[in-house]
Write an enzyme that holds these catalytic residues in place. Structure first.
Site, PDB file in Angstrom:
ATOM      1  N   TYR A   1      34.824   8.683  95.893  1.00  0.00           N
ATOM      2  CA  TYR A   1      33.801   9.022  96.755  1.00  0.00           C
ATOM      3  C   TYR A   1      32.333   8.780  96.678  1.00  0.00           C
ATOM      4  CZ  TYR A   1      38.134  10.351  98.654  1.00  0.00           C
ATOM      5  OH  TYR A   1      39.756  11.011  99.278  1.00  0.00           O
TER       6      TYR A   1
ATOM      7  N   GLY B   1      44.425  15.492  96.975  1.00  0.00           N
ATOM      8  CA  GLY B   1      44.004  16.118  97.900  1.00  0.00           C
ATOM      9  C   GLY B   1      43.710  17.400  96.121  1.00  0.00           C
TER      10      GLY B   1
ATOM     11  N   CYS C   1      13.452   8.136 102.039  1.00  0.00           N
ATOM     12  CA  CYS C   1      12.580   9.308 102.525  1.00  0.00           C
ATOM     13  C   CYS C   1      13.474  10.585 103.362  1.00  0.00           C
ATOM     14  CB  CYS C   1      11.448   8.257 102.737  1.00  0.00           C
ATOM     15  SG  CYS C   1      10.734   7.639 102.783  1.00  0.00           S
TER      16      CYS C   1
ATOM     17  N   PRO D   1      47.209  10.482  96.186  1.00  0.00           N
ATOM     18  CA  PRO D   1      46.002  11.060  95.680  1.00  0.00           C
ATOM     19  C   PRO D   1      44.832  10.244  94.798  1.00  0.00           C
ATOM     20  CG  PRO D   1      47.939  10.141  93.747  1.00  0.00           C
ATOM     21  CD  PRO D   1      48.324  10.062  95.533  1.00  0.00           C
TER      22      PRO D   1
HETATM   23  C1  LIG Z   1      41.694  11.309 101.490  1.00  0.00           C
HETATM   24  C2  LIG Z   1      42.763  11.147 102.189  1.00  0.00           C
HETATM   25  C3  LIG Z   1      43.444  11.173 100.678  1.00  0.00           C
HETATM   26  C4  LIG Z   1      43.816  11.465  99.324  1.00  0.00           C
HETATM   27  O1  LIG Z   1      42.167  13.030  98.976  1.00  0.00           O
HETATM   28  P1  LIG Z   1      42.552  13.068  97.919  1.00  0.00           P
HETATM   29  O2  LIG Z   1      41.910  14.466  97.949  1.00  0.00           O
HETATM   30  O3  LIG Z   1      41.224  12.356  97.149  1.00  0.00           O
HETATM   31  O4  LIG Z   1      43.156  13.108  96.838  1.00  0.00           O
HETATM   32  C5  LIG Z   1      45.354  10.945 100.627  1.00  0.00           C
HETATM   33  N1  LIG Z   1      45.468  11.449 101.656  1.00  0.00           N
HETATM   34  C6  LIG Z   1      45.176  10.951 102.807  1.00  0.00           C
HETATM   35  C7  LIG Z   1      45.918  11.436 104.263  1.00  0.00           C
HETATM   36  C8  LIG Z   1      43.902  11.148 102.841  1.00  0.00           C
HETATM   37  O5  LIG Z   1      43.050  10.782 104.011  1.00  0.00           O
END
Ligand SMILES: *Cc1c(COP(=O)(O)O)cnc(C)c1O
Length: 426
Positions: free
Chosen positions: A381, A247, A353, A285
């Site tokens: 992403y 996150g 489009c 991460p």
């Molecule tokens: C998407 C996700 C992550 C990674 O999130 P980031 O914001 O890209 O670091 C980690 N754990 C879980 C369970 C996720 O769904």
């Protein structure tokens, strides 16, 4: 003269009048491989990983790259060779990551909707942990494991109910969303798991959202999770590892997330103060390891002046780079070879489009048709969310390593797209 264009990202810089990734000219790459083109810097990925490794120095930790951020084999290989584990969310991701050289025991499987087939596949591969998100999933996983004569290692994803203060689509740790098991129900769910024949409880996990730019939500979530660890262990169920998810945000447009090492020194101080500092830890991460390591190169096709807006129409579109269309996300857009001319205000848009097909609104650029632009912070992403909308082939990808540029994905052709389709016999 060298000048870096994203703070903390020395691998992406102008050398004289040309934008470089490490020691490779982006204009030269675009000439050779065409556009749209994704270009990733290996050094930048390893630098991002090193910040986590520094933050956890002296601790027992497994860093699991959340591969949905960028699941291209050549990217996975960089992290596998650096000793990372992986966080996967599908059977397809499992096959990919094993092909890239991951150690199965260092793979953890997240997601709210694992199928029986995916559970079986992951059990047979010998993954390290299933991050389970509901009591119903516990029952099914136990059944699948018993049928195979195995026991599934499980962690429960708990929902700490903290606000990560990010975009609602990427906030996952609040009560109103589909992820995790509510705090109040967690001890009961752990008792349930411990009583099932096909399961072995090994850990606890949480993941509160994405593009988080402050430490406070993490500190709050950690407190909540540690409260639960104490309650679960008081109920006689041992928790071997604690997984704090991913996150951490990146700098897209002047965002100032804490550096991974600074964030973790703060979090580890809390962990120590509460007596959990010597536990086996995990983090997941994604964006923060790859986001600023990638750019998407695109060519200006047409300039279309208008009464209310000027449009800069480029050859990359929402199918290539879906974040602006999907989350109104901001990506910096810079010229690969700057022109010394007057700036004009443009909306940078793709050929698809849909009015939602834009890459950037209200950007000041000095450009002409045929110029190359670099869309920054495009390592996470973007390619992993690319589609074939409008029957557009997906872009090629390059991994830069010093002076070398490796093609890690060829441009998708229309033959590739048509391969699995058939006409109905008449
Ligand atoms: C998407 C996700 C992550 C990674 O999130 P980031 O914001 O890209 O670091 C980690 N754990 C879980 C369970 C996720 O769904």
């Amino acid at each position: 003269m060298t000048s870096s264009i994203l703070p903390g990202q020395p691998q992406l810089a102008y050398r004289g009048e040309q934008l470089f990734s490490e020691d490779v000219s982006l204009a030269a790459l675009a000439r050779e491989h065409g556009t749209p083109l994704y270009v990733y810097s290996k050094a930048s990925m390893l630098a991002a990983l090193a910040a986590y490794q520094r933050g956890f120095a002296g601790r027992r930790v497994q860093i699991c790259y959340a591969m949905k951020a960028n699941s291209s084999l050549g990217v996975l290989q960089v992290f596998a060779q650096a000793g990372c584990g992986f966080d996967i969310v599908s059977g397809g991701e499992l096959v990919r990551v094993l092909a890239a050289g991951a150690v199965p025991a260092q793979v953890i499987f997240s997601g709210v909707g694992k199928t029986r087939a995916e559970m079986k596949q992951a059990l047979q591969a010998g993954i390290g942990c299933f991050n389970v998100e509901s009591e119903a999933e516990l029952d099914v996983l136990s059944e699948v494991a018993v049928a195979l004569g195995l026991r599934a290692p499980v962690s429960l994803r708990v929902n700490p109910n903290v606000d990560p203060k990010t975009h609602p689509y990427i906030s996952t740790g609040l009560k109103g969303n589909k992820f995790g098991i509510a705090h109040e129900e967690a001890v009961r769910a752990y008792r349930h798991a411990a009583g099932l024949p096909g399961l072995k409880v090994v850990g606890i996990d949480c993941h509160i959202g994405s593009q988080i730019t402050e430490a406070t939500p993490y500190l709050d979530a950690m407190d909540r999770v540690l409260d639960l660890v104490a309650d679960i262990e008081a109920a006689g169920i041992a928790i071997h590892h604690i997984d704090f998810g991913g996150g951490l945000g990146i700098n897209y447009n002047g965002d100032t997330p804490p550096a991974a090492d600074a964030l973790w020194s703060q979090l580890l101080a809390k962990l120590d103060a509460r007596g959990y500092g010597q536990r086996q830890l995990m983090v997941e991460p994604g964006r923060s390891l790859v986001g600023n390591a990638g750019v998407c190169l695109t060519e200006v096709l047409y300039l279309k002046p208008g009464e209310q807006k000027n449009f800069c129409i480029v050859d990359a579109a929402m199918n290539d780079l879906p974040r602006p269309a999907m989350y109104q996300a901001y990506h910096q857009i810079v010229p690969v070879t700057p022109r010394h001319a007057d700036d004009t205000l443009y909306d940078v848009v793709g050929p698809v489009c849909e009015s939602g097909d834009w890459i950037g609104h209200d950007r000041t650029l000095a450009v002409q048709a045929g110029d190359l632009l670099a869309v920054l912070s495009a390592g996470a992403y973007c390619m992993s969310m690319a589609s074939n909308y409008n029957s557009r082939g997906r872009a090629a990808e390059i991994l830069v390593d010093g002076l070398q540029a490796h093609v890690i994905r060829q441009r998708e052709t229309i033959e590739d797209q048509l391969r699995h389709e058939t006409l109905v016999p008449r």
